[in-house]
Design a protein around this motif. Structure first.
Motif, PDB file in Angstrom:
ATOM      1  N   ALA A  37       0.855  -1.186   0.000  1.00 12.09           N
ATOM      2  CA  ALA A  37       0.000   0.000   0.000  1.00 12.09           C
ATOM      3  C   ALA A  37       0.890   1.234   0.000  1.00 12.09           C
ATOM      4  O   ALA A  37       1.904   1.277   0.688  1.00 12.09           O
ATOM      5  N   THR A  62      -3.346  10.509  -1.931  1.00 11.19           N
ATOM      6  CA  THR A  62      -4.131   9.410  -2.470  1.00 11.19           C
ATOM      7  C   THR A  62      -3.537   8.106  -1.961  1.00 11.19           C
ATOM      8  O   THR A  62      -2.317   7.916  -1.997  1.00 11.19           O
ATOM      9  N   GLY A  63      -4.393   7.211  -1.493  1.00 15.09           N
ATOM     10  CA  GLY A  63      -3.949   5.905  -1.033  1.00 15.09           C
ATOM     11  C   GLY A  63      -4.294   4.839  -2.063  1.00 15.09           C
ATOM     12  O   GLY A  63      -5.456   4.697  -2.442  1.00 15.09           O
ATOM     13  N   THR A  64      -3.278   4.124  -2.527  1.00 15.07           N
ATOM     14  CA  THR A  64      -3.481   3.045  -3.487  1.00 15.07           C
ATOM     15  C   THR A  64      -2.702   1.825  -3.030  1.00 15.07           C
ATOM     16  O   THR A  64      -1.729   1.936  -2.276  1.00 15.07           O
ATOM     17  N   SER A  66      -2.028  -2.773  -3.803  1.00 14.85           N
ATOM     18  CA  SER A  66      -2.275  -3.997  -4.557  1.00 14.85           C
ATOM     19  C   SER A  66      -1.957  -5.172  -3.654  1.00 14.85           C
ATOM     20  O   SER A  66      -1.162  -5.068  -2.721  1.00 14.85           O
ATOM     21  N   TYR A  91     -16.785  -1.388   1.428  1.00 15.35           N
ATOM     22  CA  TYR A  91     -15.546  -0.794   1.917  1.00 15.35           C
ATOM     23  C   TYR A  91     -15.152  -1.559   3.165  1.00 15.35           C
ATOM     24  O   TYR A  91     -16.015  -1.937   3.961  1.00 15.35           O
ATOM     25  N   VAL A 115     -10.912   0.564   2.520  1.00 15.23           N
ATOM     26  CA  VAL A 115     -10.342  -0.064   1.319  1.00 15.23           C
ATOM     27  C   VAL A 115     -11.481  -0.389   0.364  1.00 15.23           C
ATOM     28  O   VAL A 115     -12.532  -0.882   0.768  1.00 15.23           O
ATOM     29  N   ASN A 116     -11.251  -0.097  -0.914  1.00 16.14           N
ATOM     30  CA  ASN A 116     -12.236  -0.393  -1.945  1.00 16.14           C
ATOM     31  C   ASN A 116     -11.503  -1.018  -3.131  1.00 16.14           C
ATOM     32  O   ASN A 116     -10.544  -0.442  -3.644  1.00 16.14           O
ATOM     33  N   ASP A 118     -10.536  -2.196  -6.807  1.00 15.07           N
ATOM     34  CA  ASP A 118     -10.690  -1.663  -8.167  1.00 15.07           C
ATOM     35  C   ASP A 118     -11.160  -2.743  -9.129  1.00 15.07           C
ATOM     36  O   ASP A 118     -11.986  -2.499  -9.991  1.00 15.07           O
ATOM     37  N   ASP A 137      -6.096  -4.723  -7.200  1.00 18.77           N
ATOM     38  CA  ASP A 137      -5.721  -3.346  -6.906  1.00 18.77           C
ATOM     39  C   ASP A 137      -6.820  -2.715  -6.068  1.00 18.77           C
ATOM     40  O   ASP A 137      -7.990  -3.078  -6.174  1.00 18.77           O
ATOM     41  N   THR A 139      -7.960   1.043  -3.461  1.00 16.76           N
ATOM     42  CA  THR A 139      -7.711   2.379  -2.933  1.00 16.76           C
ATOM     43  C   THR A 139      -8.089   2.372  -1.453  1.00 16.76           C
ATOM     44  O   THR A 139      -8.807   1.488  -0.993  1.00 16.76           O
ATOM     45  N   ASP A 141      -8.645   5.491   1.994  1.00 17.25           N
ATOM     46  CA  ASP A 141      -8.687   6.938   2.222  1.00 17.25           C
ATOM     47  C   ASP A 141      -8.262   7.376   3.621  1.00 17.25           C
ATOM     48  O   ASP A 141      -8.371   8.548   3.963  1.00 17.25           O
TER      49      ASP A 141
END
Length: 155
Positions: A37, A62-64, A66, A91, A115-116, A118, A137, A139, A141
């Motif tokens: 992350a 932005t939080g991303t 995998s 989420y 967490v959501n 993609d 993947d 995201t 917040d």
């Protein structure tokens, strides 16, 4: 005399745990192979008279992330199916714990909030694969770190 980082304090990638808290239910991600992350600053360019260079200012983040998991659970496929069929998105919180008993650094716990996903692989076959896995993947917040590594003692 300058010290050095001891090999015994390097954190083993296999010494950890991960948990997804989905609708109040805790799911241990024992089928995870890797999770990463990243929090990235969103920046805006700023130009000023009398200065040729462009400055930057952070204006958010932005939080991303995998994760690669073994193709062994329907949990994430079911979440995606629920979204496809009903439009209801899910989420969840993802807790990642690094704790190598051979390291003097102790434990680090990071909780990724909201967490959501993609994308999710809905079906998979591969005659050349020794084991089936899938990449997801996502995201997030918000993030918390209730435990952090100790400062290493240099050798």
């Amino acid at each position: 005399m300058a010290g050095f980082f001891k090999a015994g304090d390097a954190i083993s990638g296999q010494e950890g745990r991960a948990y997804a808290t989905i609708n109040g239910r805790v799911e241990e991600l024992f089928y995870a192979k890797s999770i990463e992350a990243r929090a990235e600053k969103n920046k805006s360019d700023f130009k000023a008279l009398g200065r040729r260079g462009t400055q930057s200012k952070a204006i958010g983040w932005t939080g991303t992330g995998s994760m690669t998991i073994y193709y062994a659970t329907p949990v994430f496929r079911q979440m995606m199916l629920d979204y496809i069929k009903t439009g209801k998105d899910t989420y969840f919180d993802l807790t990642v714990v690094n704790e190598d008993p051979n390291s003097s650094l102790g434990r680090q716990t990071v909780i990724l909030r909201n967490v959501n996903l993609d994308s999710v692989i809905m079906a998979k076959l591969d005659v050349d694969a020794e084991f089936l896995d899938e990449d997801c993947d996502f995201t997030f917040d918000d993030v918390d770190m209730p435990d952090s590594f100790a400062t290493p003692v240099l050798g």
